[in-house]
Design an enzyme around this catalytic site. Structure first.
Site, PDB file in Angstrom:
ATOM      1  N   GLY A  67     -35.696   8.065 -19.850  1.00  0.00           N
ATOM      2  CA  GLY A  67     -34.521   8.769 -20.348  1.00  0.00           C
ATOM      3  C   GLY A  67     -33.855   8.161 -21.584  1.00  0.00           C
ATOM      4  O   GLY A  67     -34.499   7.905 -22.605  1.00  0.00           O
ATOM      5  N   TYR A  94     -19.797   8.311  -8.061  1.00  0.00           N
ATOM      6  CA  TYR A  94     -20.421   8.209  -9.392  1.00  0.00           C
ATOM      7  C   TYR A  94     -19.344   8.247 -10.474  1.00  0.00           C
ATOM      8  O   TYR A  94     -19.346   7.422 -11.400  1.00  0.00           O
ATOM      9  CB  TYR A  94     -21.448   9.329  -9.611  1.00  0.00           C
ATOM     10  CG  TYR A  94     -22.071   9.254 -10.995  1.00  0.00           C
ATOM     11  CD1 TYR A  94     -22.988   8.257 -11.311  1.00  0.00           C
ATOM     12  CD2 TYR A  94     -21.704  10.158 -11.996  1.00  0.00           C
ATOM     13  CE1 TYR A  94     -23.531   8.152 -12.600  1.00  0.00           C
ATOM     14  CE2 TYR A  94     -22.236  10.057 -13.274  1.00  0.00           C
ATOM     15  CZ  TYR A  94     -23.155   9.062 -13.569  1.00  0.00           C
ATOM     16  OH  TYR A  94     -23.688   8.965 -14.837  1.00  0.00           O
TER      17      TYR A  94
HETATM   18  P1  NDP Z   1     -33.021   8.002 -15.949  1.00  0.00           P
HETATM   19  O1  NDP Z   1     -33.112   8.109 -14.473  1.00  0.00           O
HETATM   20  O2  NDP Z   1     -33.990   8.763 -16.779  1.00  0.00           O
HETATM   21  O3  NDP Z   1     -33.049   6.457 -16.388  1.00  0.00           O
HETATM   22  C1  NDP Z   1     -32.312   5.492 -15.682  1.00  0.00           C
HETATM   23  C2  NDP Z   1     -32.786   4.101 -16.097  1.00  0.00           C
HETATM   24  O4  NDP Z   1     -31.992   3.127 -15.385  1.00  0.00           O
HETATM   25  C3  NDP Z   1     -34.236   3.866 -15.743  1.00  0.00           C
HETATM   26  O5  NDP Z   1     -34.864   3.210 -16.809  1.00  0.00           O
HETATM   27  C4  NDP Z   1     -34.169   2.951 -14.524  1.00  0.00           C
HETATM   28  O6  NDP Z   1     -35.275   2.057 -14.542  1.00  0.00           O
HETATM   29  C5  NDP Z   1     -32.874   2.182 -14.809  1.00  0.00           C
HETATM   30  N1  NDP Z   1     -32.317   1.627 -13.583  1.00  0.00           N
HETATM   31  C6  NDP Z   1     -31.803   2.283 -12.507  1.00  0.00           C
HETATM   32  N2  NDP Z   1     -31.446   1.418 -11.556  1.00  0.00           N
HETATM   33  C7  NDP Z   1     -31.741   0.173 -12.032  1.00  0.00           C
HETATM   34  C8  NDP Z   1     -31.626  -1.128 -11.515  1.00  0.00           C
HETATM   35  N3  NDP Z   1     -31.127  -1.373 -10.276  1.00  0.00           N
HETATM   36  N4  NDP Z   1     -32.031  -2.184 -12.271  1.00  0.00           N
HETATM   37  C9  NDP Z   1     -32.533  -1.958 -13.489  1.00  0.00           C
HETATM   38  N5  NDP Z   1     -32.679  -0.746 -14.059  1.00  0.00           N
HETATM   39  C10 NDP Z   1     -32.297   0.298 -13.317  1.00  0.00           C
HETATM   40  O7  NDP Z   1     -31.527   8.448 -16.307  1.00  0.00           O
HETATM   41  P2  NDP Z   1     -30.702   8.477 -17.687  1.00  0.00           P
HETATM   42  O8  NDP Z   1     -31.521   8.036 -18.816  1.00  0.00           O
HETATM   43  O9  NDP Z   1     -30.048   9.795 -17.739  1.00  0.00           O
HETATM   44  O10 NDP Z   1     -29.583   7.393 -17.340  1.00  0.00           O
HETATM   45  C11 NDP Z   1     -29.269   6.311 -18.198  1.00  0.00           C
HETATM   46  C12 NDP Z   1     -27.764   6.087 -18.181  1.00  0.00           C
HETATM   47  O11 NDP Z   1     -27.121   7.246 -18.728  1.00  0.00           O
HETATM   48  C13 NDP Z   1     -27.141   5.882 -16.794  1.00  0.00           C
HETATM   49  O12 NDP Z   1     -26.180   4.852 -16.893  1.00  0.00           O
HETATM   50  C14 NDP Z   1     -26.471   7.210 -16.506  1.00  0.00           C
HETATM   51  O13 NDP Z   1     -25.388   7.081 -15.628  1.00  0.00           O
HETATM   52  C15 NDP Z   1     -26.031   7.611 -17.901  1.00  0.00           C
HETATM   53  N6  NDP Z   1     -25.733   9.012 -18.121  1.00  0.00           N
HETATM   54  C16 NDP Z   1     -26.676   9.991 -17.908  1.00  0.00           C
HETATM   55  C17 NDP Z   1     -26.381  11.323 -18.148  1.00  0.00           C
HETATM   56  C18 NDP Z   1     -27.345  12.417 -17.883  1.00  0.00           C
HETATM   57  O14 NDP Z   1     -26.918  13.592 -17.812  1.00  0.00           O
HETATM   58  N7  NDP Z   1     -28.634  12.171 -17.765  1.00  0.00           N
HETATM   59  C19 NDP Z   1     -25.068  11.695 -18.679  1.00  0.00           C
HETATM   60  C20 NDP Z   1     -24.152  10.598 -18.850  1.00  0.00           C
HETATM   61  C21 NDP Z   1     -24.495   9.317 -18.609  1.00  0.00           C
HETATM   62  P3  NDP Z   1     -36.143   1.601 -13.265  1.00  0.00           P
HETATM   63  O15 NDP Z   1     -36.038   2.699 -12.227  1.00  0.00           O
HETATM   64  O16 NDP Z   1     -37.513   1.400 -13.813  1.00  0.00           O
HETATM   65  O17 NDP Z   1     -35.490   0.326 -12.835  1.00  0.00           O
HETATM   66  C1  8X3 Z   2     -24.079  12.143 -15.896  1.00  0.00           C
HETATM   67  C2  8X3 Z   2     -23.545  13.484 -16.221  1.00  0.00           C
HETATM   68  O1  8X3 Z   2     -22.080  15.385 -15.354  1.00  0.00           O
HETATM   69  O2  8X3 Z   2     -23.872  14.607 -13.916  1.00  0.00           O
HETATM   70  O3  8X3 Z   2     -23.163  11.128 -16.109  1.00  0.00           O
HETATM   71  O4  8X3 Z   2     -21.912  13.270 -14.225  1.00  0.00           O
HETATM   72  S1  8X3 Z   2     -22.814  14.218 -14.852  1.00  0.00           S
END
Ligand code: NDP
Ligand code: 8X3
Length: 258
Positions: A17, A157
Site C-alpha cells: 500500500g 481505530y
Molecule cells: P496496507 O494494509 O496495504 O499496508 C499496511 C502496512 O503496515 C503493511 O506494509 C504492513 O506490513 C504494515 N504493518 C501492519 N502491522 C505491522 C506491524 N505490527 N509491524 C510492522 N508493520 C506492520 O494498508 P495501507 O497502506 O492503507 O496503510 C498504511 C497506513 O495508512 C496505516 O497507518 C493506515 O492506518 C493509514 N491509512 C490508510 C488509509 C486507507 O484508506 N487505506 C487511509 C488513511 C490512513 P506487514 O503486514 O508486512 O508487517
Molecule cells: C483509513 C480510512 O475512513 O477507513 O484511515 O478510516 S477510514
C-alpha cells in the site's frame, strides 16, 4: 518542488500500500531506503524491483513495530552507513473490524493500539535522538481523516488516529528548538490492502469499500509524503489532509449507482 536525492529514508510498513508507494516515490527521486515490515519476502521483492528500475540501495529489516525491544535493537545495530536517517515515514498501521464498541474484541483493540500508536512511538524514540544529534531530519506520520473525525464502528481505530494527531502536534512542540520538521499526511479512502486486513480477508466486503467512485491510489499519498520531505529546510508542512474528490467526510462518499 526541490528534489532530494541521496537522502536516507526509513519507511515502516513498506511491504504494501502506502508504504510501498512511498518506497517507489523516494527511490525515483534517488533516495536510499531502509524498508521495514513483518513480511520480509515482500520487502525483498520490492527492493529487487526498485533496484532494477532506479538502482536504489536498500537495507531491509523484518520488524514488528509492536515489539519495543526488537525496534530498539534494530535501530541500535544499524550498520554505520545506514545510521544517518534523514526522513522517517511512520506508516505501519492497520484497522480490525467495524464493530460497535460494546460488541468489539479486545484483541482487535490491542492490535490497533499497539501498532498504530505504540509502534509509532517506539520507532520515533529509536530514530529521533540521532536526528536531533545530527540537527537534521523530517518525520512524516501517516495519520488519517479518522484522526479528524469519527464514524460508526470506527471507535478504536479513530482513537488511534486521533492519538497520532496528538503525538504529531506535541512532538512538533518538543522539537521546535531544533531544525527537525514534524509532518502528518492524513488520507481519506486509499485503495490498498487496508480493508482486506480490516475485514480479515473478506475480499468481497473489502472491494465494496472502493466501488462506485475513484479512491486515492497509494501513489497519491506518496506524492504528498514526498512533498513534505522535499520542501526547503525552513518549510514545515505541518499537515496534509488528502481525500478522494468523491469524499467529504469519513462517512460521506458520493458513490455512483449502476
Ligand atoms: P496496507 O494494509 O496495504 O499496508 C499496511 C502496512 O503496515 C503493511 O506494509 C504492513 O506490513 C504494515 N504493518 C501492519 N502491522 C505491522 C506491524 N505490527 N509491524 C510492522 N508493520 C506492520 O494498508 P495501507 O497502506 O492503507 O496503510 C498504511 C497506513 O495508512 C496505516 O497507518 C493506515 O492506518 C493509514 N491509512 C490508510 C488509509 C486507507 O484508506 N487505506 C487511509 C488513511 C490512513 P506487514 O503486514 O508486512 O508487517
Ligand atoms: C483509513 C480510512 O475512513 O477507513 O484511515 O478510516 S477510514
Amino acid at each position: 518542488m526541490t528534489s532530494i536525492p541521496h537522502l536516507t529514508v526509513l519507511i515502516t510498513g513498506a511491504s504494501s500500500g502506502i508504504g510501498r508507494a512511498c518506497a517507489e516515490r523516494f527511490a525515483a527521486a534517488g533516495s536510499r531506503l531502509i524498508l521495514t515490515a513483518r513480511r520480509k519476502t515482500r520487502l525483498q521483492e520490492i527492493a529487487a524491483d526498485i533496484k532494477e528500475k532506479y538502482g536504489t540501495e536498500t537495507f531491509l529489516i523484518q520488524l514488528d513495530v509492536r515489539d519495543p525491544k526488537a525496534v530498539a535493537q534494530a535501530f541500535n545495530k544499524l550498520p554505520e552507513a545506514w545510521q544517518g536517517i534523514d526522513v522517517v515515514v511512520n506508516n505501519a498501521g492497520l484497522s480490525r473490524g467495524l464493530d460497535k464498541l460494546h460488541e468489539g474484541k479486545l484483541e482487535d483493540w490491542e492490535e490497533m493500539i499497539d501498532t498504530n500508536v505504540k509502534g509509532l512511538l517506539y520507532v520515533s524514540k529509536a530514530v529521533i535522538p540521532g536526528m536531533v544529534g545530527r540537527k537534521k531530519g523530517t518525520i512524516v506520520n501517516i495519520g488519517s481523516i479518522a484522526g479528524h473525525d469519527v464514524y460508526v464502528g470506527g471507535n478504536v481505530y479513530c482513537a488511534t488516529k486521533h492519538a497520532v494527531d496528538a503525538i504529531t502536534r506535541s512532538l512538533r512542540m518538543d522539537l521546535v528548538d531544533t531544525p527537525l520538521r514534524v509532518c502528518t499526511v492524513d488520507p481519506g479512502l486509499v485503495q490498498t490492502e487496508f480493508s482486506e486486513v480490516r475485514f480479515r480477508g473478506d475480499q468481497d466486503r473489502a472491494k465494496k469499500v472502493y466501488h462506485g467512485y475513484t479512491p486515492l491510489a497509494p501513489s497519491d499519498v506518496a506524492d504528498a509524503v514526498y512533498y513534505c520531505a522535499a520542501a526547503p529546510p525552513h518549510v514545515q508542512i505541518a499537515e496534509i489532509l488528502i481525500l478522494p474528490t468523491a469524499q467529504a467526510s469519513p462517512s460521506m462518499v458520493h458513490k455512483k449507482t449502476e
